[in-house]
Every structure is written in C-alpha cells, then in structure tokens.
Motif scaffolding. Structure first.
Motif, PDB file in Angstrom:
ATOM      1  N   GLU A  78      22.633  11.815  32.535  1.00 44.14           N
ATOM      2  CA  GLU A  78      21.778  11.922  33.715  1.00 44.14           C
ATOM      3  C   GLU A  78      22.449  11.355  34.961  1.00 44.14           C
ATOM      4  OE1 GLU A  78      18.078  10.095  32.834  1.00 44.14           O
ATOM      5  OE2 GLU A  78      17.377  11.703  31.517  1.00 44.14           O
ATOM      6  N   ALA A  79      23.453  10.506  34.765  1.00 42.26           N
ATOM      7  CA  ALA A  79      24.155   9.914  35.910  1.00 42.26           C
ATOM      8  C   ALA A  79      24.825  11.011  36.737  1.00 42.26           C
ATOM      9  CB  ALA A  79      25.201   8.917  35.409  1.00 42.26           C
ATOM     10  N   PRO A  80      24.976  10.796  38.041  1.00 41.78           N
ATOM     11  CA  PRO A  80      25.564  11.837  38.900  1.00 41.78           C
ATOM     12  C   PRO A  80      27.054  12.056  38.671  1.00 41.78           C
ATOM     13  CG  PRO A  80      25.148   9.838  40.156  1.00 41.78           C
ATOM     14  CD  PRO A  80      24.517   9.628  38.815  1.00 41.78           C
ATOM     15  N   GLN A  81      27.727  11.036  38.144  1.00 45.91           N
ATOM     16  CA  GLN A  81      29.163  11.147  37.919  1.00 45.91           C
ATOM     17  C   GLN A  81      29.532  10.465  36.612  1.00 45.91           C
ATOM     18  OE1 GLN A  81      30.472   9.308  41.637  1.00 45.91           O
ATOM     19  NE2 GLN A  81      31.051  11.321  42.444  1.00 45.91           N
ATOM     20  N   TRP A  82      30.458  11.051  35.873  1.00 43.78           N
ATOM     21  CA  TRP A  82      30.938  10.460  34.628  1.00 43.78           C
ATOM     22  C   TRP A  82      32.162  11.199  34.131  1.00 43.78           C
ATOM     23  CZ3 TRP A  82      30.217  14.862  31.835  1.00 43.78           C
ATOM     24  CH2 TRP A  82      29.022  15.581  31.975  1.00 43.78           C
ATOM     25  N   VAL A  83      32.866  10.535  33.210  1.00 41.58           N
ATOM     26  CA  VAL A  83      33.908  11.169  32.406  1.00 41.58           C
ATOM     27  C   VAL A  83      33.473  11.023  30.957  1.00 41.58           C
ATOM     28  CG1 VAL A  83      36.309  11.083  31.647  1.00 41.58           C
ATOM     29  CG2 VAL A  83      35.757  10.725  34.071  1.00 41.58           C
ATOM     30  N   LEU A  84      33.274  12.140  30.298  1.00 39.38           N
ATOM     31  CA  LEU A  84      32.771  12.160  28.926  1.00 39.38           C
ATOM     32  C   LEU A  84      33.900  12.523  27.976  1.00 39.38           C
ATOM     33  CD1 LEU A  84      30.333  12.151  26.914  1.00 39.38           C
ATOM     34  CD2 LEU A  84      30.101  14.593  27.402  1.00 39.38           C
ATOM     35  N   ASP A  85      34.126  11.658  27.009  1.00 37.33           N
ATOM     36  CA  ASP A  85      35.175  11.866  26.011  1.00 37.33           C
ATOM     37  C   ASP A  85      34.530  12.257  24.697  1.00 37.33           C
ATOM     38  OD1 ASP A  85      37.169  11.600  24.075  1.00 37.33           O
ATOM     39  OD2 ASP A  85      37.189   9.407  24.173  1.00 37.33           O
ATOM     40  N   GLY A  86      34.732  13.529  24.276  1.00 37.87           N
ATOM     41  CA  GLY A  86      34.219  13.889  22.965  1.00 37.87           C
ATOM     42  C   GLY A  86      33.836  15.342  22.810  1.00 37.87           C
ATOM     43  N   ASN A  87      33.787  15.751  21.539  1.00 38.05           N
ATOM     44  CA  ASN A  87      33.518  17.130  21.151  1.00 38.05           C
ATOM     45  C   ASN A  87      32.083  17.306  20.663  1.00 38.05           C
ATOM     46  OD1 ASN A  87      36.384  18.258  21.325  1.00 38.05           O
ATOM     47  ND2 ASN A  87      36.704  16.505  19.972  1.00 38.05           N
ATOM     48  N   TYR A  88      31.901  17.386  19.337  1.00 40.98           N
ATOM     49  CA  TYR A  88      30.609  17.583  18.689  1.00 40.98           C
ATOM     50  C   TYR A  88      29.976  18.896  19.175  1.00 40.98           C
ATOM     51  CZ  TYR A  88      30.879  12.702  17.130  1.00 40.98           C
ATOM     52  OH  TYR A  88      31.268  11.521  16.548  1.00 40.98           O
ATOM     53  N   ASP A  89      30.211  19.938  18.407  1.00 42.98           N
ATOM     54  CA  ASP A  89      29.779  21.275  18.822  1.00 42.98           C
ATOM     55  C   ASP A  89      28.301  21.355  19.184  1.00 42.98           C
ATOM     56  OD1 ASP A  89      32.226  22.416  18.695  1.00 42.98           O
ATOM     57  OD2 ASP A  89      31.894  23.551  16.856  1.00 42.98           O
ATOM     58  N   ARG A  90      27.462  20.639  18.455  1.00 45.21           N
ATOM     59  CA  ARG A  90      26.029  20.748  18.708  1.00 45.21           C
ATOM     60  C   ARG A  90      25.615  20.123  20.043  1.00 45.21           C
ATOM     61  NH1 ARG A  90      26.950  16.905  14.960  1.00 45.21           N
ATOM     62  NH2 ARG A  90      25.840  14.921  14.936  1.00 45.21           N
ATOM     63  N   THR A  91      26.552  19.465  20.729  1.00 46.19           N
ATOM     64  CA  THR A  91      26.234  18.886  22.035  1.00 46.19           C
ATOM     65  C   THR A  91      26.679  19.789  23.187  1.00 46.19           C
ATOM     66  OG1 THR A  91      28.344  17.673  22.282  1.00 46.19           O
ATOM     67  CG2 THR A  91      26.558  16.589  21.050  1.00 46.19           C
ATOM     68  N   ARG A  92      27.273  20.932  22.865  1.00 46.61           N
ATOM     69  CA  ARG A  92      27.829  21.780  23.928  1.00 46.61           C
ATOM     70  C   ARG A  92      26.826  22.126  25.015  1.00 46.61           C
ATOM     71  NH1 ARG A  92      31.753  26.694  22.143  1.00 46.61           N
ATOM     72  NH2 ARG A  92      33.386  25.522  21.032  1.00 46.61           N
ATOM     73  N   ALA A  93      25.692  22.656  24.625  1.00 45.09           N
ATOM     74  CA  ALA A  93      24.703  23.084  25.619  1.00 45.09           C
ATOM     75  C   ALA A  93      24.273  21.920  26.488  1.00 45.09           C
ATOM     76  CB  ALA A  93      23.499  23.709  24.915  1.00 45.09           C
ATOM     77  N   LEU A  94      24.100  20.765  25.866  1.00 49.59           N
ATOM     78  CA  LEU A  94      23.674  19.567  26.593  1.00 49.59           C
ATOM     79  C   LEU A  94      24.752  19.111  27.569  1.00 49.59           C
ATOM     80  CD1 LEU A  94      21.480  17.354  26.811  1.00 49.59           C
ATOM     81  CD2 LEU A  94      22.631  16.163  24.933  1.00 49.59           C
TER      82      LEU A  94
END
Length: 202
Positions: A78-94
C-alpha cells in the motif's frame, strides 16, 4: 561490440522516468542476485525494501498460510514507493497491479548455481539468521534433504526462465504497466543502479 541484448536494455533504461522506479519488483531464480541488487536499488532510490520471504516464512521454516501471508503482503504494498524482492506466482496479480517496474534478474545458469552454493555455505557456516523469523540454513537441509535449495534450483531454473520470458512478452505486447527489464549479467545490474541514481540525483 556491445551485446544486442545490452543495447536493448540500454534503450529500455533510457526510456525510464523517475516515477517508473516508484514501485519495483525484482524477480528471478534463487541465487540470481536479486536480493543483493534489491537492497542496493532501495538505497539508491531511498525506498523501503520488502522481502517476500520475510513475510512468508515463520519460525523454524514454517510457511505462513495464505490467509496470513497475502494480507500482510497487500498491506506492505500500500505504500507509495517500495522495492519488492521476491517471486511466488500466486502473488503476481497482487504485486503487479501496484508495481511500476518489474526487474527480471536472469543470469547464466552456471553463475546462478555457483551463487546458490556459495551463499548457502556462507549462511550455514556463519550461522546467519534470516528475516524476522530468525531462521537459519543448515548444510543438511541445504544439500542432503528434499528441501535442498541446490536441488530446487537445478529442477526449476528452466521453468522460471520460460515463465518470466512469457510474462515479459505479454507485458510488452500489451504496452501497459508495469514496465519490464531483463538483466542477463552483473553489468546489467550496475546499469540499472546507475540509471536509478541518475534519476534520483537532486
């Protein structure tokens, strides 16, 4: 002469604006170097780093249920800015509903396997504690169990490359956010950092 893919990456980087770096998701196989690059990129941009593994793994390598894991990830994004490290296919849409840029770290297979091996040795022998759950890797788990990260890498490198290649092609054809970058060498990672720093300079 420069690699053709390096020229294509350079063109993609040149087209990026500062806002394209607002919310970045780094993806790729375990051992590809995405976490190291993610931390450096977060520092360059001044963004918080979010590690999916930190949200997913509980104490003693107990995975969180999706009922716990997915809302925690949604809250972090929800934060306006971030760097997200990670895969997990079921999180793609999110993830990609919020991301402005996906960086696929796709180094050569031998290099990835070597990095998995050396990282695991350092973590196991050094007693490194991982994430808020304070988990530790062990040589037995890493090399001599069905959870072996080396075995997993050997079995999944090809699948991961095919999956993200298809995702990037689809994204390019649609021309919608998030934008994509494919990094195929460590030099490519340095080029991304240089572009991020230039756009973040006062």
């Amino acid at each position: 002469m420069p690699r053709a893919d390096a020229i294509a990456l350079g063109q993609r980087l040149a087209a990026l604006t500062r806002s394209d770096f607002d919310r970045v998701n780094l993806v790729g196989s375990s051992g590809s170097g995405k976490s190291t690059l993610g931390r450096a990129l977060a520092e360059a941009l001044g963004h918080p780093i979010v590690e999916i593994d930190d949200l997913f793994w509980g104490p003693n390598w107990t995975p969180q249920s999706d009922e716990t894991f997915l809302p925690a990830l949604a809250a972090a994004l929800e934060a306006p800015q971030w760097v997200l490290d990670g895969n997990y296919d079921r999180t793609r849409a999110l993830k990609w509903a919020r991301a402005t840029l996906v960086i696929w770290v796709d180094l050569p297979y031998p290099l990835v396997l070597w990095q998995v091996f050396t990282r695991t040795l350092k973590r196991s022998l050094g007693g490194v504690r991982l994430w808020r759950a304070q988990n530790r890797e062990s040589l037995r788990r890493a090399f001599f169990s069905k959870e072996s990260i080396l075995l997993w890498s050997l079995q999944n490198l090809g699948k991961i490359r095919r999956r993200y290649a298809a995702a990037q092609i689809a994204a390019d054809e649609q021309g919608a956010a998030p934008r994509w970058l494919r990094l195929q060498s460590r030099a490519d990672g340095q080029a991304v950092l240089a572009r991020a720093r230039s756009l973040s300079a006062p």
